[in-house]
Design a protein around this motif. Structure first.
Motif, PDB file in Angstrom:
ATOM      1  N   ARG A 191       0.950  -1.240  -0.160  1.00  0.00           N
ATOM      2  CA  ARG A 191      -0.066  -0.049   0.254  1.00  0.00           C
ATOM      3  C   ARG A 191       0.809   1.188  -0.120  1.00  0.00           C
ATOM      4  NH1 ARG A 191      -1.244  -1.231   5.586  1.00  0.00           N
ATOM      5  NH2 ARG A 191      -3.173  -2.303   4.949  1.00  0.00           N
ATOM      6  N   ARG A 192       1.958   1.294   0.902  1.00  0.00           N
ATOM      7  CA  ARG A 192       2.687   2.469   0.651  1.00  0.00           C
ATOM      8  C   ARG A 192       3.021   2.833  -0.610  1.00  0.00           C
ATOM      9  NH1 ARG A 192       7.207   1.166   3.244  1.00  0.00           N
ATOM     10  NH2 ARG A 192       6.643   1.345   5.216  1.00  0.00           N
ATOM     11  N   TYR A 193       3.825   2.023  -1.637  1.00  0.00           N
ATOM     12  CA  TYR A 193       3.916   2.272  -2.785  1.00  0.00           C
ATOM     13  C   TYR A 193       2.972   2.674  -3.522  1.00  0.00           C
ATOM     14  CZ  TYR A 193       7.895  -0.889  -1.256  1.00  0.00           C
ATOM     15  OH  TYR A 193       8.998  -1.201  -0.420  1.00  0.00           O
TER      16      TYR A 193
ATOM     17  N   LEU B  66       2.125   6.095  -2.371  1.00  0.00           N
ATOM     18  CA  LEU B  66       3.248   7.340  -3.155  1.00  0.00           C
ATOM     19  C   LEU B  66       3.040   7.631  -4.466  1.00  0.00           C
ATOM     20  CD1 LEU B  66       6.363   6.003  -0.945  1.00  0.00           C
ATOM     21  CD2 LEU B  66       5.047   8.287  -0.692  1.00  0.00           C
TER      22      LEU B  66
ATOM     23  N   THR C 198      -6.880  -0.307   5.034  1.00  0.00           N
ATOM     24  CA  THR C 198      -5.814  -0.081   5.922  1.00  0.00           C
ATOM     25  C   THR C 198      -6.543   0.055   7.444  1.00  0.00           C
ATOM     26  OG1 THR C 198      -4.413   1.046   4.736  1.00  0.00           O
ATOM     27  CG2 THR C 198      -3.952   1.325   7.005  1.00  0.00           C
TER      28      THR C 198
ATOM     29  N   VAL D 122       3.620   9.763   4.556  1.00  0.00           N
ATOM     30  CA  VAL D 122       3.351   8.653   4.082  1.00  0.00           C
ATOM     31  C   VAL D 122       4.805   7.754   4.268  1.00  0.00           C
ATOM     32  CG1 VAL D 122       2.583   7.096   2.134  1.00  0.00           C
ATOM     33  CG2 VAL D 122       1.028   9.059   3.142  1.00  0.00           C
ATOM     34  N   ALA D 123       5.558   8.474   3.746  1.00  0.00           N
ATOM     35  CA  ALA D 123       7.014   7.777   3.518  1.00  0.00           C
ATOM     36  C   ALA D 123       7.472   7.356   5.032  1.00  0.00           C
ATOM     37  CB  ALA D 123       8.077   8.460   2.641  1.00  0.00           C
TER      38      ALA D 123
ATOM     39  N   LEU E 261       3.257   5.188   7.148  1.00  0.00           N
ATOM     40  CA  LEU E 261       2.547   4.381   6.531  1.00  0.00           C
ATOM     41  C   LEU E 261       2.921   2.942   6.525  1.00  0.00           C
ATOM     42  CD1 LEU E 261      -0.414   4.018   5.719  1.00  0.00           C
ATOM     43  CD2 LEU E 261       0.267   4.325   3.458  1.00  0.00           C
TER      44      LEU E 261
ATOM     45  N   ASN F 277       3.120  -1.182   5.210  1.00  0.00           N
ATOM     46  CA  ASN F 277       2.727  -1.792   4.047  1.00  0.00           C
ATOM     47  C   ASN F 277       1.746  -2.906   4.656  1.00  0.00           C
ATOM     48  OD1 ASN F 277       3.566  -0.812   1.593  1.00  0.00           O
ATOM     49  ND2 ASN F 277       5.753  -1.637   2.159  1.00  0.00           N
TER      50      ASN F 277
END
Length: 408
Positions: free
Chosen positions: A76-78, A81, A124, A182-183, A186, A188
């Motif tokens: 999810r993080r990718y 972003l 999430t 987020v980086a 957050l 994954n």
């Protein structure tokens, strides 16, 4: 093996999720005061600039369709972003637009890519809250609703100080801050789907799930009531009741506060009562308040009566919506992204019908608006009746069993 996400404090995670969700409301509401200026600079009329709102919603819905299944398959993080950085890029491209056609095209692309960020948020919350998903959704919605309350005022400040371009530079700056959060914060997903299911197959799983079908229709129809309000309330307050722009802003803000209050109440009670009970409670308030609103406008009563009916109605339909969404998401641990996409597309799709329906029923009064909201609520009641009847039978059977046990 699935890699376990590092523990994250919900006190930190929820504001980050709300900040992600606030990107689209800000993209919609920040530039509203600048529409006449944009129309003049791009040598077009206001109606074409207003179409950029509809274009944005269409682009966002298409993006949900595309990114929803991907959110079940990739970290999810990718995805967040990718969505936010793409959004920043298209936001800066808006500054270079010299025609309304290019402005509309970039707005659609901006909305499309932004959905990659927002589509992961409900999943999430479901992962962290489980059966109390509605509590997390209420918290995020409550924080996020600050955005549409203050966005037009902030847009006016940017416009006064500099230009309409400054509004989008401010939006890009906000999104850059969200990217940094987020980086850092957050995690994954720990529940990525490893099933070899096709893109369309994921939609088949969600749409074919009988247990979630009535809640999906409920979510869709309660959204029609909400979009009927958003579409009609400027006409109702400004034209029918002839309030000035200042009092319109005050009344609109009060209704947003009603939504926030409903989400706060839901977050406090849903853990003890459960999402189904809270949905039913919200629906009972919706029936009473929508019926009151319909009666008020049938009798052509003064503005105060409409305001008194709209406040509990807006709060209650938001309670119905958040609990319906939570109940749907709880059915799809491995397809939460796809489920979120289905909810969003149905919501925006039916929401887009509010304008044409109200236009066809136009009679110069607030009656069509109140009738559409009432009809939407009634359809939700019909959809929820099987759940209500089933719960009542279960309760009666339990009482009967307890009575027999006592006799024995």
């Amino acid at each position: 093996m699935t890699k376990t996400a590092a523990p994250v404090s919900l006190a930190i995670l929820l504001p980050v999720l709300a900040s992600i969700m606030a990107v689209s409301p800000l993209a919609i509401d920040l530039y509203l005061p600048a529409m006449p200026v944009i129309a003049a600079e791009l040598s077009t009329d206001m109606s074409m600039v207003q179409n950029s709102l509809s274009i944005y919603l269409v682009g966002y819905a298409l993006g949900l369709l595309f990114f929803g299944p991907l959110a079940d398959k990739y970290p999810r993080r990718y995805l967040v972003l990718t969505g936010l950085i793409g959004f920043i890029g298209f936001t800066f491209l808006l500054l270079l637009c010299k025609s309304i056609e290019s402005f509309l095209a970039v707005r659609m692309a901006q909305a499309f890519v932004s959905s990659a960020a927002t589509v992961v948020v409900p999943g999430t919350i479901r992962e962290y809250y489980g059966k109390d998903t509605a509590k997390g959704l209420s918290y995020v919605s409550m924080i996020m609703m600050v955005a549409p309350m203050i966005a037009p005022a902030i847009g006016s400040v940017f416009l006064t100080i500099h230009s309409w371009q400054a509004i989008f530079i401010g939006l890009a700056a906000y999104t850059c801050i969200v990217v940094a959060m987020v980086a850092k914060v957050l995690p994954n997903s720990t529940q990525l789907s490893r099933q070899q299911v096709s893109f369309l197959g994921r939609y088949k799983i969600v749409l074919g799930h009988k247990g979630a079908r009535l809640d999906l229709i409920s979510s869709m129809m309660i959204s029609l009531a909400f979009f009927a309000y958003i579409t009609a309330i400027p006409f109702v307050y400004l034209t029918v009741f002839k309030v000035n722009e200042f009092w319109f802003s005050v009344l609109f803000a009060i209704n947003v506060l009603a939504l926030m209050t409903a989400h706060f109440i839901n977050s406090r009670l849903v853990v003890r009562k459960g999402s189904r009970r809270m949905l039913q409670f919200g629906l009972m308030v919706s029936i009473v308040s929508s019926s009151a609103l319909l009666l008020v406008n049938m009798l052509a009563l003064p503005l105060a009566y409409t305001v008194a009916a709209v406040l509990p109605l807006m709060g209650s339909i938001s309670m119905v919506a958040v609990n319906a969404d939570a109940l749907i998401l709880q059915e799809f641990a491995k397809q939460s992204g796809t489920a979120t996409a289905v909810i969003g597309v149905l919501r925006f799709g039916v929401g887009g019908l509010a304008g044409p329906i109200l236009a066809l029923a136009y009679d110069g009064t607030a009656l069509p608006f109140s009738a559409l909201m009432w009809c939407s609520v009634i359809v939700v009641v019909i959809c929820q009746l099987p759940h209500f009847i089933g719960a009542k039978h279960k309760h009666n059977n339990k009482q009967l069993t307890d009575t027999h046990g006592d006799v024995s």
